[in-house]
Scaffold this motif. Sequence first.
Motif, PDB file in Angstrom:
ATOM      1  N   ARG A  20       0.824  -1.218   0.000  1.00  0.00           N
ATOM      2  CA  ARG A  20       0.000   0.000   0.000  1.00  0.00           C
ATOM      3  C   ARG A  20       0.852   1.259   0.000  1.00  0.00           C
ATOM      4  N   GLY A  21       2.083   1.149   0.507  1.00  0.00           N
ATOM      5  CA  GLY A  21       2.972   2.304   0.552  1.00  0.00           C
ATOM      6  C   GLY A  21       3.561   2.686  -0.786  1.00  0.00           C
ATOM      7  N   HIS A  22       3.277   1.894  -1.816  1.00  0.00           N
ATOM      8  CA  HIS A  22       3.783   2.183  -3.164  1.00  0.00           C
ATOM      9  C   HIS A  22       2.587   2.513  -4.062  1.00  0.00           C
ATOM     10  N   PRO A  23       2.523   3.739  -4.592  1.00  0.00           N
ATOM     11  CA  PRO A  23       1.362   4.181  -5.379  1.00  0.00           C
ATOM     12  C   PRO A  23       1.040   3.271  -6.564  1.00  0.00           C
ATOM     13  N   GLU A  24       2.071   2.647  -7.139  1.00  0.00           N
ATOM     14  CA  GLU A  24       1.814   1.803  -8.306  1.00  0.00           C
ATOM     15  C   GLU A  24       0.943   0.593  -7.967  1.00  0.00           C
ATOM     16  N   SER A  25       0.957   0.159  -6.701  1.00  0.00           N
ATOM     17  CA  SER A  25       0.098  -0.957  -6.298  1.00  0.00           C
ATOM     18  C   SER A  25      -1.368  -0.580  -6.432  1.00  0.00           C
ATOM     19  N   GLY A  26      -1.713   0.608  -5.935  1.00  0.00           N
ATOM     20  CA  GLY A  26      -3.099   1.073  -6.037  1.00  0.00           C
ATOM     21  C   GLY A  26      -3.508   1.327  -7.470  1.00  0.00           C
ATOM     22  N   ALA A  27      -2.578   1.876  -8.272  1.00  0.00           N
ATOM     23  CA  ALA A  27      -2.898   2.174  -9.671  1.00  0.00           C
ATOM     24  C   ALA A  27      -3.160   0.892 -10.455  1.00  0.00           C
ATOM     25  N   LEU A  28      -2.321  -0.135 -10.226  1.00  0.00           N
ATOM     26  CA  LEU A  28      -2.515  -1.404 -10.935  1.00  0.00           C
ATOM     27  C   LEU A  28      -3.805  -2.077 -10.487  1.00  0.00           C
ATOM     28  N   LEU A  29      -4.082  -2.027  -9.200  1.00  0.00           N
ATOM     29  CA  LEU A  29      -5.326  -2.589  -8.686  1.00  0.00           C
ATOM     30  C   LEU A  29      -6.541  -1.899  -9.301  1.00  0.00           C
ATOM     31  N   ASP A  30      -6.488  -0.582  -9.402  1.00  0.00           N
ATOM     32  CA  ASP A  30      -7.589   0.174 -10.018  1.00  0.00           C
ATOM     33  C   ASP A  30      -7.807  -0.250 -11.464  1.00  0.00           C
ATOM     34  N   ASP A  31      -6.713  -0.416 -12.205  1.00  0.00           N
ATOM     35  CA  ASP A  31      -6.824  -0.772 -13.616  1.00  0.00           C
ATOM     36  C   ASP A  31      -7.449  -2.156 -13.796  1.00  0.00           C
ATOM     37  N   ILE A  32      -7.022  -3.122 -12.989  1.00  0.00           N
ATOM     38  CA  ILE A  32      -7.582  -4.475 -13.103  1.00  0.00           C
ATOM     39  C   ILE A  32      -9.052  -4.465 -12.711  1.00  0.00           C
ATOM     40  N   PHE A  33      -9.372  -3.771 -11.620  1.00  0.00           N
ATOM     41  CA  PHE A  33     -10.759  -3.685 -11.157  1.00  0.00           C
ATOM     42  C   PHE A  33     -11.645  -3.046 -12.227  1.00  0.00           C
ATOM     43  N   ASN A  34     -11.188  -1.946 -12.814  1.00  0.00           N
ATOM     44  CA  ASN A  34     -11.978  -1.257 -13.839  1.00  0.00           C
ATOM     45  C   ASN A  34     -12.165  -2.128 -15.074  1.00  0.00           C
ATOM     46  N   TYR A  35     -11.131  -2.876 -15.448  1.00  0.00           N
ATOM     47  CA  TYR A  35     -11.247  -3.761 -16.605  1.00  0.00           C
ATOM     48  C   TYR A  35     -12.322  -4.822 -16.354  1.00  0.00           C
ATOM     49  N   LEU A  36     -12.262  -5.457 -15.186  1.00  0.00           N
ATOM     50  CA  LEU A  36     -13.212  -6.541 -14.894  1.00  0.00           C
ATOM     51  C   LEU A  36     -14.637  -6.032 -14.767  1.00  0.00           C
ATOM     52  N   THR A  37     -14.833  -4.912 -14.086  1.00  0.00           N
ATOM     53  CA  THR A  37     -16.198  -4.396 -13.946  1.00  0.00           C
ATOM     54  C   THR A  37     -16.752  -3.932 -15.288  1.00  0.00           C
ATOM     55  N   ARG A  38     -15.876  -3.558 -16.212  1.00  0.00           N
ATOM     56  CA  ARG A  38     -16.328  -3.160 -17.552  1.00  0.00           C
ATOM     57  C   ARG A  38     -16.692  -4.377 -18.397  1.00  0.00           C
ATOM     58  N   TRP A  39     -15.908  -5.457 -18.307  1.00  0.00           N
ATOM     59  CA  TRP A  39     -16.064  -6.547 -19.262  1.00  0.00           C
ATOM     60  C   TRP A  39     -16.757  -7.791 -18.732  1.00  0.00           C
ATOM     61  N   LEU A  40     -16.801  -8.005 -17.429  1.00  0.00           N
ATOM     62  CA  LEU A  40     -17.510  -9.189 -16.928  1.00  0.00           C
ATOM     63  C   LEU A  40     -18.981  -9.208 -17.337  1.00  0.00           C
ATOM     64  N   PRO A  41     -19.702  -8.072 -17.291  1.00  0.00           N
ATOM     65  CA  PRO A  41     -21.092  -8.099 -17.770  1.00  0.00           C
ATOM     66  C   PRO A  41     -21.206  -8.479 -19.245  1.00  0.00           C
ATOM     67  N   VAL A  42     -20.183  -8.146 -20.034  1.00  0.00           N
ATOM     68  CA  VAL A  42     -20.204  -8.512 -21.451  1.00  0.00           C
ATOM     69  C   VAL A  42     -20.035 -10.017 -21.610  1.00  0.00           C
ATOM     70  N   TYR A  43     -19.130 -10.603 -20.815  1.00  0.00           N
ATOM     71  CA  TYR A  43     -18.987 -12.064 -20.834  1.00  0.00           C
ATOM     72  C   TYR A  43     -20.312 -12.729 -20.480  1.00  0.00           C
ATOM     73  N   ALA A  44     -20.947 -12.255 -19.405  1.00  0.00           N
ATOM     74  CA  ALA A  44     -22.209 -12.844 -18.962  1.00  0.00           C
ATOM     75  C   ALA A  44     -23.298 -12.701 -20.026  1.00  0.00           C
TER      76      ALA A  44
END
Length: 284
Positions: free
Chosen positions: A213-237
């Motif tokens: 958590r002390g490294h900003p890139e951890s939060g940025a990468l987590l945000d990107d993966i989360f945003n990708y999945l929330t965008r595309w999982l409904p399309v898969y379904a």
Amino acid sequence: MKITILSGRSGSGKTTALQALEDHGYYCVDNLPLGLLPTLVTQLEAEEHPLNRVAVGIDARNLPRQLLAFTTTLDELRASQVDTEIIFLEAEPASLLKRFSATRRRHPLSGDNRTLADAIEYEAQLLADIRMRADLVIDTSSLDVHSLRNMIRQRVARRDVSLSLLIQSFGYKNGLPYDSDLVFDVRALPNPHWHNDLRPFTGRDEKVAEFLRGHPESGALLDDIFNYLTRWLPVYAANDRSYVTVAIGCTGGRHRSVYITEQLAQRLRDDGIPLHVRHRELDG
């Protein structure tokens, strides 16, 4: 009535998986000749009290000619509005060799002119069409009997959502999981392994979480993966996908990938998305 076709390599746990389905109310038929599958469906549909869930084991014990006709048979069933899904059990060749050596069982395709290693490779070729059409592939290389039973129960027998989602961490040094649909590489993050005070812990522990958590890139990468999945999982379904397996990988599979998997799972659950979590290198 729903037909679940259970297939996979010999030694991958098909018998265990079929027994798990039977324990949860499935009518199970093992080692059915593929050419008889349409006949079985017709007979079961004609019953006075039709069965809701049927599981059929189809594997390399079939005649090669029938296995090669799998795609045609499946398409004909689906064209007749038969609800079908395919579960395929996979395992690394080294794991299969170890299992057959430990149990001293004979591989169904081995013989005087074919070694065990050759039989495992030949079987993969025979089952290639089934694996390619599978709705869910489960890598059992690191699963024991109880873990496999639990996964079948959670992801197949008790599935009460349209899309069954699994988020799993892994270590690249042990190979990419065979059952991955989406893979995210988190090796760009700072590695706790190189800190002696953090090495004994895992991404589940607060000390490692605090470090990342002390490294900003951890939060940025987590945000990107989360945003990708929330965008595309409904399309898969929406495109009739029943199963999605997301793999998060770092070098050893104990720190960064575990942390990101845990954080991602929590955020997805908070967003109302049901899922399962597995840490391949920790859970075994």
